[in-house]
Design a protein around this motif. Structure first.
Motif, PDB file in Angstrom:
ATOM      1  N   PRO A  98      51.106  19.805  35.636  1.00  0.00           N
ATOM      2  CA  PRO A  98      51.656  21.074  36.132  1.00  0.00           C
ATOM      3  C   PRO A  98      52.922  20.837  36.962  1.00  0.00           C
ATOM      4  CG  PRO A  98      49.297  21.008  36.476  1.00  0.00           C
ATOM      5  CD  PRO A  98      49.699  19.655  35.986  1.00  0.00           C
ATOM      6  N   ILE A  99      53.881  21.716  36.789  1.00  0.00           N
ATOM      7  CA  ILE A  99      55.163  21.609  37.490  1.00  0.00           C
ATOM      8  C   ILE A  99      55.398  22.919  38.252  1.00  0.00           C
ATOM      9  CG2 ILE A  99      56.247  19.900  36.005  1.00  0.00           C
ATOM     10  CD1 ILE A  99      57.305  22.116  34.255  1.00  0.00           C
ATOM     11  N   ARG A 100      56.516  23.016  38.951  1.00  0.00           N
ATOM     12  CA  ARG A 100      56.703  24.203  39.812  1.00  0.00           C
ATOM     13  C   ARG A 100      56.769  25.465  38.942  1.00  0.00           C
ATOM     14  NH1 ARG A 100      62.209  22.213  42.238  1.00  0.00           N
ATOM     15  NH2 ARG A 100      60.982  20.333  42.032  1.00  0.00           N
ATOM     16  N   LYS A 101      56.427  26.583  39.551  1.00  0.00           N
ATOM     17  CA  LYS A 101      56.118  27.817  38.837  1.00  0.00           C
ATOM     18  C   LYS A 101      57.172  28.235  37.805  1.00  0.00           C
ATOM     19  CE  LYS A 101      56.344  31.966  40.484  1.00  0.00           C
ATOM     20  NZ  LYS A 101      56.798  32.587  39.210  1.00  0.00           N
ATOM     21  N   GLN A 102      58.412  28.368  38.246  1.00  0.00           N
ATOM     22  CA  GLN A 102      59.423  28.888  37.302  1.00  0.00           C
ATOM     23  C   GLN A 102      59.498  27.988  36.071  1.00  0.00           C
ATOM     24  OE1 GLN A 102      59.773  28.424  40.447  1.00  0.00           O
ATOM     25  NE2 GLN A 102      60.714  30.207  41.440  1.00  0.00           N
ATOM     26  N   ARG A 103      59.435  26.689  36.320  1.00  0.00           N
ATOM     27  CA  ARG A 103      59.543  25.752  35.196  1.00  0.00           C
ATOM     28  C   ARG A 103      58.264  25.763  34.359  1.00  0.00           C
ATOM     29  NH1 ARG A 103      63.898  22.696  35.435  1.00  0.00           N
ATOM     30  NH2 ARG A 103      65.132  22.636  37.340  1.00  0.00           N
ATOM     31  N   LEU A 104      57.149  25.970  35.018  1.00  0.00           N
ATOM     32  CA  LEU A 104      55.880  26.019  34.264  1.00  0.00           C
ATOM     33  C   LEU A 104      55.870  27.254  33.365  1.00  0.00           C
ATOM     34  CD1 LEU A 104      53.082  24.755  33.780  1.00  0.00           C
ATOM     35  CD2 LEU A 104      52.195  26.303  35.536  1.00  0.00           C
ATOM     36  N   ASP A 105      56.434  28.369  33.892  1.00  0.00           N
ATOM     37  CA  ASP A 105      56.527  29.592  33.074  1.00  0.00           C
ATOM     38  C   ASP A 105      57.253  29.286  31.760  1.00  0.00           C
ATOM     39  OD1 ASP A 105      57.169  31.947  35.849  1.00  0.00           O
ATOM     40  OD2 ASP A 105      55.406  30.767  35.273  1.00  0.00           O
ATOM     41  N   VAL A 106      58.344  28.537  31.851  1.00  0.00           N
ATOM     42  CA  VAL A 106      59.128  28.200  30.643  1.00  0.00           C
ATOM     43  C   VAL A 106      58.286  27.321  29.718  1.00  0.00           C
ATOM     44  CG1 VAL A 106      61.140  26.918  29.799  1.00  0.00           C
ATOM     45  CG2 VAL A 106      61.343  28.379  31.831  1.00  0.00           C
ATOM     46  N   LEU A 107      57.632  26.319  30.309  1.00  0.00           N
ATOM     47  CA  LEU A 107      56.832  25.378  29.498  1.00  0.00           C
ATOM     48  C   LEU A 107      55.753  26.127  28.728  1.00  0.00           C
ATOM     49  CD1 LEU A 107      55.533  21.910  30.604  1.00  0.00           C
ATOM     50  CD2 LEU A 107      54.005  23.530  29.507  1.00  0.00           C
ATOM     51  N   ILE A 108      55.037  27.026  29.412  1.00  0.00           N
ATOM     52  CA  ILE A 108      53.932  27.759  28.768  1.00  0.00           C
ATOM     53  C   ILE A 108      54.471  28.652  27.645  1.00  0.00           C
ATOM     54  CG2 ILE A 108      52.159  29.545  29.128  1.00  0.00           C
ATOM     55  CD1 ILE A 108      51.385  26.879  30.396  1.00  0.00           C
ATOM     56  N   GLU A 109      55.505  29.420  27.965  1.00  0.00           N
ATOM     57  CA  GLU A 109      56.037  30.367  26.972  1.00  0.00           C
ATOM     58  C   GLU A 109      56.561  29.630  25.740  1.00  0.00           C
ATOM     59  OE1 GLU A 109      59.927  32.585  27.563  1.00  0.00           O
ATOM     60  OE2 GLU A 109      58.512  34.269  27.657  1.00  0.00           O
ATOM     61  N   LYS A 110      57.298  28.542  25.949  1.00  0.00           N
ATOM     62  CA  LYS A 110      57.883  27.817  24.804  1.00  0.00           C
ATOM     63  C   LYS A 110      56.807  27.092  24.015  1.00  0.00           C
ATOM     64  CE  LYS A 110      61.401  29.624  26.344  1.00  0.00           C
ATOM     65  NZ  LYS A 110      61.537  30.999  25.794  1.00  0.00           N
ATOM     66  N   ALA A 111      55.772  26.609  24.687  1.00  0.00           N
ATOM     67  CA  ALA A 111      54.691  25.932  23.962  1.00  0.00           C
ATOM     68  C   ALA A 111      53.985  26.915  23.032  1.00  0.00           C
ATOM     69  CB  ALA A 111      53.705  25.316  24.949  1.00  0.00           C
ATOM     70  N   VAL A 112      53.834  28.170  23.507  1.00  0.00           N
ATOM     71  CA  VAL A 112      53.194  29.180  22.638  1.00  0.00           C
ATOM     72  C   VAL A 112      54.097  29.487  21.456  1.00  0.00           C
ATOM     73  CG1 VAL A 112      52.358  31.563  22.513  1.00  0.00           C
ATOM     74  CG2 VAL A 112      51.873  30.179  24.535  1.00  0.00           C
ATOM     75  N   GLU A 113      55.397  29.703  21.749  1.00  0.00           N
ATOM     76  CA  GLU A 113      56.335  30.027  20.661  1.00  0.00           C
ATOM     77  C   GLU A 113      56.393  28.905  19.634  1.00  0.00           C
ATOM     78  OE1 GLU A 113      59.339  31.754  23.942  1.00  0.00           O
ATOM     79  OE2 GLU A 113      60.285  31.389  21.995  1.00  0.00           O
ATOM     80  N   LEU A 114      56.230  27.669  20.103  1.00  0.00           N
ATOM     81  CA  LEU A 114      56.376  26.525  19.185  1.00  0.00           C
ATOM     82  C   LEU A 114      55.047  26.148  18.544  1.00  0.00           C
ATOM     83  CD1 LEU A 114      59.002  24.490  21.225  1.00  0.00           C
ATOM     84  CD2 LEU A 114      59.320  25.424  18.920  1.00  0.00           C
ATOM     85  N   GLY A 115      54.021  26.967  18.765  1.00  0.00           N
ATOM     86  CA  GLY A 115      52.792  26.792  17.992  1.00  0.00           C
ATOM     87  C   GLY A 115      51.759  25.849  18.564  1.00  0.00           C
ATOM     88  N   ALA A 116      51.854  25.504  19.848  1.00  0.00           N
ATOM     89  CA  ALA A 116      50.792  24.657  20.426  1.00  0.00           C
ATOM     90  C   ALA A 116      49.448  25.354  20.228  1.00  0.00           C
ATOM     91  CB  ALA A 116      51.051  24.418  21.904  1.00  0.00           C
ATOM     92  N   THR A 117      48.415  24.558  19.897  1.00  0.00           N
ATOM     93  CA  THR A 117      47.095  25.184  19.666  1.00  0.00           C
ATOM     94  C   THR A 117      46.178  25.010  20.878  1.00  0.00           C
ATOM     95  OG1 THR A 117      46.275  23.112  18.705  1.00  0.00           O
ATOM     96  CG2 THR A 117      47.214  24.759  17.175  1.00  0.00           C
ATOM     97  N   ARG A 118      46.562  24.064  21.768  1.00  0.00           N
ATOM     98  CA  ARG A 118      45.723  23.843  22.958  1.00  0.00           C
ATOM     99  C   ARG A 118      46.612  23.321  24.090  1.00  0.00           C
ATOM    100  NH1 ARG A 118      41.089  19.246  23.162  1.00  0.00           N
ATOM    101  NH2 ARG A 118      40.658  19.281  25.398  1.00  0.00           N
ATOM    102  N   LEU A 119      46.448  23.889  25.267  1.00  0.00           N
ATOM    103  CA  LEU A 119      47.241  23.500  26.435  1.00  0.00           C
ATOM    104  C   LEU A 119      46.301  22.866  27.453  1.00  0.00           C
ATOM    105  CD1 LEU A 119      49.395  26.774  26.723  1.00  0.00           C
ATOM    106  CD2 LEU A 119      50.052  24.587  25.681  1.00  0.00           C
ATOM    107  N   CYS A 120      46.603  21.633  27.851  1.00  0.00           N
ATOM    108  CA  CYS A 120      45.722  20.875  28.751  1.00  0.00           C
ATOM    109  C   CYS A 120      46.485  20.446  30.003  1.00  0.00           C
ATOM    110  CB  CYS A 120      45.196  19.624  28.061  1.00  0.00           C
ATOM    111  SG  CYS A 120      44.565  19.905  26.413  1.00  0.00           S
ATOM    112  N   PRO A 121      46.315  21.172  31.116  1.00  0.00           N
ATOM    113  CA  PRO A 121      46.953  20.727  32.366  1.00  0.00           C
ATOM    114  C   PRO A 121      46.263  19.454  32.845  1.00  0.00           C
ATOM    115  CG  PRO A 121      46.132  23.005  32.519  1.00  0.00           C
ATOM    116  CD  PRO A 121      45.539  22.406  31.272  1.00  0.00           C
ATOM    117  N   VAL A 122      47.026  18.386  33.050  1.00  0.00           N
ATOM    118  CA  VAL A 122      46.443  17.129  33.539  1.00  0.00           C
ATOM    119  C   VAL A 122      47.079  16.753  34.877  1.00  0.00           C
ATOM    120  CG1 VAL A 122      45.731  16.151  31.328  1.00  0.00           C
ATOM    121  CG2 VAL A 122      48.080  15.850  32.077  1.00  0.00           C
ATOM    122  N   LEU A 123      46.222  16.372  35.825  1.00  0.00           N
ATOM    123  CA  LEU A 123      46.691  16.055  37.178  1.00  0.00           C
ATOM    124  C   LEU A 123      46.989  14.570  37.252  1.00  0.00           C
ATOM    125  CD1 LEU A 123      44.009  18.238  39.003  1.00  0.00           C
ATOM    126  CD2 LEU A 123      46.338  18.872  38.257  1.00  0.00           C
TER     127      LEU A 123
END
Ligand code: SAH
Length: 263
Positions: A98-123
């Motif tokens: 996980p990264i800071r909010k604004q950047r995480l927003d971009v990561l999540i949105e682009k991962a969905v657009e690019l067809g990711a089937t599973r998102l796994c936040p790892v610490l």
């Protein structure tokens, strides 16, 4: 029998496209939550009788008509299926620190657009933003899926320490670690070792990168291969976009056109 005007022109088909949890079958009454109801009524200024596109990740995409608006939400009546539900795509897993909010927003949105089937936040040891707001991310995932016309939603895992994620990984899906340093084969080259449509998983590190101890631990993991994304140090969200776009274009659905889409 739901009324359907065969003369209805395609442009009339709903401007709005919404994810709903309910089953989508002909004449089904589908619940709209208060947010959706407000959006249709007050943002898009739609009224009962107007068309909307609905999908639930299981039953394809349906043309529905708004039935009524109410304080606690609204309802729509499913009329006809406009796109069939495609078979589930091969796994395209994105594990990310996980990264800071604004950047995480971009990561999540682009991962969905690019067809990711599973998102796994790892610490990881240098993760600086371990606290994730699940309902906010789930809403971002739905909105991105609605906008990019996906018919499914990626799964969202709960955050877990990277070692536990690797421990539990178990499945036979290869894990590619985006490594900005050390020995790492360029992804474009490594991807060609896999047949088209292979399931795959990527691991992206945090803003501060993986610690030396983590890199040693990771590269000692037989399941894991290190991949490079070129000579520059990419932001985590850029690396996430790069691995997904490269993979989709080389081995995924990036080269295909969704059926029924012209032009
Ligand atoms: N270690 C760098 C920043 C890491 S960038 C620093 O401290 O400034 C965040 C993550 O993006 C990295 O952990 C890695 O997973 C990925 N990444 C960035 N640039 C990359 C590259 N050129 N090749 C492969 N992965 C990269």
């Amino acid at each position: 029998m739901a009324k359907h005007d065969p003369e209805e022109n395609e442009t009339e088909v709903g401007k709005a496209r919404l994810f709903v949890p309910d089953a989508l079958v002909e004449d089904a009454e589908v619940a709209l939550d208060p947010g959706q109801s407000h959006y249709l009524r007050h943002v898009l200024r739609l009224a009962p009788g107007d068309p909307v596109q609905l999908f639930n990740g299981r039953d394809g995409e349906w043309l529905a008509r708004i039935d009524r608006f109410a304080k606690q939400g609204g309802t729509a009546i499913a009329e006809r299926m406009t796109r069939t539900q495609p078979p589930a795509p091969p796994a395209l897993v994105l594990a990310f620190a996980p990264i800071r909010k604004q950047r995480l927003d971009v990561l999540i949105e682009k991962a969905v657009e690019l067809g990711a089937t599973r998102l796994c936040p790892v610490l990881t040891e240098r993760t600086s933003h371990g606290r994730l707001k699940r309902d906010r991310i789930e809403a971002q995932i739905r909105e991105a899926a609605e906008q990019c016309e996906r018919l499914d939603l990626p799964e969202l895992d709960d955050p877990q320490p990277l070692p536990a994620f690797l421990q539990d990984w178990g499945t036979d899906i290869p894990l590619l670690l985006a490594a900005e340093a050390g020995e790492a084969k360029p992804l474009a080259e490594l991807a060609l070792e896999f047949p088209a449509g292979s399931p795959i998983a990527f691991v992206i590190g945090p803003e501060g990168g993986f610690s030396a101890r983590e890199l040693a631990f990771l590269t000692a993991n037989p399941l894991l291969r290190a991949v490079g994304l070129g000579p520059r140090i990419l932001r985590a969200e850029t690396a996430a976009i790069a691995v997904l776009a490269l993979w989709q274009g080389l081995r995924g659905d990036g080269a295909s056109r969704p059926p029924g889409r012209v032009g």
